[in-house]
Motif scaffolding. Sequence first.
Motif, PDB file in Angstrom:
ATOM      1  N   ASN A 281       0.851  -1.195   0.000  1.00 27.16           N
ATOM      2  CA  ASN A 281       0.000   0.000   0.000  1.00 27.16           C
ATOM      3  C   ASN A 281       0.877   1.231   0.000  1.00 27.16           C
ATOM      4  O   ASN A 281       1.687   1.420   0.917  1.00 27.16           O
ATOM      5  N   GLU A 323      -6.958   7.202   1.061  1.00 25.60           N
ATOM      6  CA  GLU A 323      -6.474   6.675   2.339  1.00 25.60           C
ATOM      7  C   GLU A 323      -7.460   6.989   3.460  1.00 25.60           C
ATOM      8  O   GLU A 323      -7.720   6.149   4.314  1.00 25.60           O
ATOM      9  N   GLY A 327      -8.537   3.554   3.148  1.00 28.56           N
ATOM     10  CA  GLY A 327      -7.250   3.006   3.566  1.00 28.56           C
ATOM     11  C   GLY A 327      -6.306   2.754   2.418  1.00 28.56           C
ATOM     12  O   GLY A 327      -5.301   2.049   2.585  1.00 28.56           O
ATOM     13  N   ARG A 387     -11.858  -5.441   1.414  1.00 29.07           N
ATOM     14  CA  ARG A 387     -10.494  -5.271   0.905  1.00 29.07           C
ATOM     15  C   ARG A 387     -10.285  -6.019  -0.409  1.00 29.07           C
ATOM     16  O   ARG A 387      -9.678  -5.494  -1.349  1.00 29.07           O
TER      17      ARG A 387
END
Length: 856
Positions: A281, A323, A327, A387
């Motif tokens: 990430n 973000e 995230g 996710r």
Amino acid sequence: MGISRPSRPVLLTASAAAGTLLFTVLTPGGASADPAPRPVIRDEAPLDSPDRAARAPESAADRALDAGSGAARTGKGRGYPREQHLDTVPKNPADKSIKLGLTPYHAIAPRLNKVQGVGDRVSVEIAGRSAGGHDLYLVTVTAPESAREAARQEKMRERIENAPKAAAEDKALKSAYKTPVFINNNIHGNEWEGTDAALKLIEKLAKAKDAKTRKLLAHNRLYFNVTMNPDGRIAGTRQNANGFDLNRDFITASQPEARAVRQIAIDKQPAMMIDLHGYVNGTLIEPTTPPHGENYEYDLFLKNSYANALGMEKAVNGLGYTEAKDGVQPAIIPFRDQEEGWDDWPPIFTPQYMPFHGAVAAHTIEFPMQVNNEEYDSQPVAELRRRSAINTDIAGAAMSATLDYAAKHRRSLIADQIEVFRRGAVGAKQVEISEQTVPGVPGIGPEDVYTANFPRAYVIPAGKRQRSATASARLVDHLLANDVRVRRATRDFRLGGTSYEKGSYVVDMHQPKRGIANVILADGRDISDKVSAMYDISGWSLGRLWGASVAAAKKGSPAGVPSRAVAAAARVGYVAPRGDLRLRLDDPREIAALNSLVRDGVSVRRAADGGSVIVPGSARRAAWDAAKKYDVAFSATKARGKDVVRRTRVAAAVTPGELFALREMNFDVVPVSTGVLNDGFDWREGDVLFVSSGLDYAGLKAPAKKRLDAFLAGGGGLVGRGSGGAALNSAAGLLSVTAVEGNGDANGVVRVRNAGGPVAGSGSGYGFVYAPMWFTGLGDGVRVEQAYANGKPLVSGHWRADASGAGGPADAAGEASVVSGSAGGARVVLFGTEPLFRDHPKGVFGQVGRALFGVR
């Protein structure tokens, strides 16, 4: 040459413990732990580590070494579509994909069968089978082609490689040839989402009616390897069923999955490819930091890879994930954004292997949202599925952007692919990258410039100059499997000022795929002073480590050598017609042949030299069977031999790669660990103990410790490798030596001095290290079997002193790398090198075999 990149995060430290690199970076705005390369996950972890793949079954080595397990070439003479009904597999409710809301392996075939029935664009074939026996599905999406048109496309593909100068001048070819694009998914089994993004994209392309899609498929062939690692996908492991990290296997191709993709690269010749991974990430999109692979035509590669990376970055960031809300951090392009730590130096990764077969853009893509390992077990299902959905979207965006680049630049991509092959064919000098030679890529500096010194030819000698005919044949067959052209001399000849015998093999380096030929045969380079740390291995040389003799001819004309092209190496299996027989034990195939004979009840005796065995002439028929199966030679001898060689059962606390190698050599192996011994292991099942990892003497309960001590005191042998083996030797009070650990981040090809004893023999003078070790303070009766060369032992790779100034190659020079001796009733051999590392030091495997026989 251009300027360096002052805005890139600067890598400050890199420390390692047994192969795990930990990175710390500073960004221009301050300290940060992100973005940073993830720690290297070494596939040599213990077998009983919780993230290992399923235990390798007894038959795994045989199945994975099956030469027929590569890509199926079922399309010869056929057009597109090539519909093939896939067999369904039983539903598996334990498939780890299900928890993430992703497609389990058993659901892939039904989806592909269904999409083949939609229109006339989708074809599916079986590209091979995994180590665990699962089908590998290769999907082709393109506009329909008649058999005649498909044959025309194949002729153009062959012309691009085999007649690149003519292809470069052929306007019709550039207009009519369909540019191939390859998308590889799920090479790491617990990095799932590429498979689901690919399935969605395939279904979308099958149904789309818009002009953009029609044009794309009219001018391109799109190839999707739906899941390269079905074993790991099902089990939720990074590795395949043999415990191998497939994204470390491309130069050695020890696993069937890697061989299948190798064949796809050769047969389909993609101009572009992407490999879908997780999890970093923000989304990581190659090209990489230095050092860059020196055998590529890097100017062509960087031009296209960087431009496509910008397109993928735009598409990924354009999805709108943030973000604060999701995230998800912005995408990263390491070449632009980082100083080091994500290199493309070794040819073990998919995107670093494919350029040798014509890819002029190749990328690793790392999704941002972690769903594997500890996250898989600790996060709620809803969070994991959130996710995974994000990762699937990002994978799809990267795929779509790549297809857009291919559609827009298809002619220049093919022109660049042709140029790669043309340079190889004529022996042209590589073009050094700079902001002038690669316009559009900012910040290129001298730290990015790597080029190779190609010899005029390589020779694999025959006759007296040849170390091992078996090893030479294996190396030649490996070159051919990688689409390297090899010729065999029909008469004695001279080349580069050296005389060679008839039967020697010649690799003319004026050939389209000179890059992969040099990767396999060259010594490589010491890059210790170039960067502070590497992502994975830094040195390799199958020419030095596979047991064959290889000579580089810098000058001369290979075309003048009387020779013929070969499609396979000449078989070397031989049995002398009279008398008793000698079998050398230098090669893993020779060890395998010996174990086969002993298992079949043949009375084999040790030769006085310790490096060979004597087979009685009465067993000539059995010797012939072994010679044919393992391609080894039994010479005539008058020696009588010494002790009878007994069946050797190995209790092995080892890595998956070592287990695989031991079984390849036909040893009877019982995997053990601290837990297995504590559960009451019966030492009657083992004759010798091989320890490298997973067995901690201090962790043994009193009864287990007592049984192990009794085994060793009663004459049981110990072979130890690395820190794990040395620690057990010390804890059990066996050989009196001090094990010195070098820099744990070091690895590469090293020069060694073999003492001519029963373990190392005369050897090749080369070995391999990963976290090297050496032995000092040798007590009475300890024999040095091998030592690191004096001066500068490192030939190629990355080995420097640690932060304290210790642990470098200067400290190891001249020190013992392999020792042996007897203590307390046990015979012991300790290795400070890596003799069984991922199939790289194949020619050193025999040392381990001889050590196991020697301590029996």
